[in-house]
Write a protein that holds these residues in place. Structure first.
Motif, short mmCIF file in Angstrom:
data_model
loop_
_atom_site.label_atom_id
_atom_site.label_comp_id
_atom_site.label_asym_id
_atom_site.label_seq_id
_atom_site.Cartn_x
_atom_site.Cartn_y
_atom_site.Cartn_z
N LYS A 148 -37.29 -6.38 5.08
CA LYS A 148 -38.11 -5.36 6.68
C LYS A 148 -38.80 -5.68 6.68
O LYS A 148 -39.95 -5.16 7.34
N ARG A 207 -30.24 6.04 -5.67
CA ARG A 207 -29.99 5.15 -4.71
C ARG A 207 -28.85 4.04 -5.04
O ARG A 207 -28.31 3.01 -4.26
N ARG A 250 -35.23 0.69 -2.41
CA ARG A 250 -34.57 -0.04 -2.58
C ARG A 250 -35.29 -1.94 -2.83
O ARG A 250 -34.77 -2.52 -2.96
N ASP A 305 -38.78 6.40 -1.26
CA ASP A 305 -39.35 4.36 -0.71
C ASP A 305 -39.24 3.66 -1.47
O ASP A 305 -38.56 2.58 -0.53
N THR A 329 -35.35 2.67 4.35
CA THR A 329 -34.23 1.60 3.70
C THR A 329 -35.48 0.38 3.61
O THR A 329 -34.78 -0.64 3.74
N ASP A 332 -35.16 3.61 8.50
CA ASP A 332 -34.12 4.64 9.23
C ASP A 332 -34.54 5.51 8.54
O ASP A 332 -34.60 6.25 7.20
N ARG A 353 -37.18 -2.71 2.09
CA ARG A 353 -36.72 -3.92 1.27
C ARG A 353 -37.86 -5.21 1.73
O ARG A 353 -37.70 -5.08 2.71
N SER A 385 -24.54 3.60 -3.75
CA SER A 385 -24.84 1.85 -2.81
C SER A 385 -23.96 0.98 -3.55
O SER A 385 -23.19 0.88 -3.59
#
Length: 297
Positions: free
Chosen positions: A199, A270, A226, A223, A194, A214, A196, A274
């Motif tokens: 993070k 993704r 996001r 990967d 997850t 996650d 971005r 979302s």
């Protein structure tokens, strides 16, 4: 101290919580117990905090700053613990307590209010990509983590069931590209899952370290999805938003030696997933942004 969950956490868990779930109700007591058991000194609850966990800034008995994180089982905190233990501080926040109560993580303290997103756009993408590369290591043996195929399989079922007529063409495109990507996957790595800009936090032992994984096992292009859509509100508002999106895909793929079409494909899947999920829980504005973004891919 009263461990009042931040509004962002309450709202996010309220959207996703199954009927009868009482994790939020039990959270203050669970936090008190976790603090007492470890003899921690509480500084404050991190606000606005995340959407899947309570983050508390604490100090250890020897006065070392740390973070106490509590998350419900559906946020897969034990999978996060296993990934952090496997990385052992390489590119990611360090786990201070290898084993603990289920859903309770004790972590090294980074600078919680300073993420790579605070940098200028080009610099933030470069630093984020560098942090992500360090996480892509050989996964541990055995079925420790969910695979990309397994996770996206669950998501694909929900997309088929939740798509309305307006989103249907994008859903069909996203499902088709998933099938193509899974038909010939490259080498698998342990992924953040997850990732971005928000993070990636500033640290002391390393300029930037990843938090809040996650984790999932699969190809690295998954990967990046996001990260490509980071600051999506700004991208959508720009008159050259579609060009910005294509440049991001190209630059990130090139900087990490990945196939550009595979990065584009997973970003499409993704974003649509979302967007459909946001619409399903009533976040219509988020849904519109994500689906418009997906239409540019």
């Amino acid at each position: 101290m009263a461990f009042e969950p931040p509004r962002r956490l309450v709202k996010a868990l309220g959207e996703a919580a199954p009927s009868g779930d009482d994790w939020l109700e039990k959270l203050p007591e669970a936090a008190q117990q976790a603090v007492a058991l470890r003899e921690l000194t509480v500084e404050r609850v991190q606000v606005p905090g995340g959407r899947s966990s309570l983050v508390v800034l604490v100090r250890l008995p020897d006065d070392t700053p740390a973070v106490l994180k509590l998350a419900p089982g559906r946020a897969r905190p034990e999978s996060e613990r296993a990934a952090l233990a496997h990385w052992d501080g390489l590119g990611a926040v360090r786990l201070l307590e290898p084993a603990g109560a289920e859903g309770v993580l004790l972590l090294e303290r980074l600078h919680p209010d300073v993420s790579v997103r605070s940098l200028a756009e080009a610099k933030s993408m470069l630093e984020a990509a560098g942090a992500l590369r360090r996480l892509w290591v050989e996964p541990p043996a055995g079925p420790v983590f969910e695979t990309v195929a397994e996770r996206t399989g669950r998501q694909a079922e929900a997309m088929r069931a939740g798509a309305d007529a307006e989103a249907a063409p994008l859903v069909d495109a996203a499902l088709a590209v998933r099938d193509e990507l899974l038909a010939s996957p490259p080498e698998s790595r342990l992924l953040h899952g997850t990732f971005r800009q928000s993070k990636v936090l500033a640290g002391e032992r390393s300029p930037w370290l990843a938090v809040g994984p996650d984790p999932v096992v699969g190809e690295c292009a998954f990967d990046l999805a996001r990260l490509v859509r980071d600051r999506v509100e700004d991208v959508i508002a720009s008159p050259s938003g579609s060009a910005i999106t294509r440049r991001r895909v190209k630059r990130l793929a090139e900087s990490l030696d990945l196939d550009q079409e595979r990065v584009r494909g997973w970003t499409l899947f993704r974003a649509v997933e979302s967007g459909v999920r946001a619409r399903r829980v009533g976040r219509s504005q988020d849904a519109e942004l994500l689906l418009e973004f997906a239409s540019w891919l």
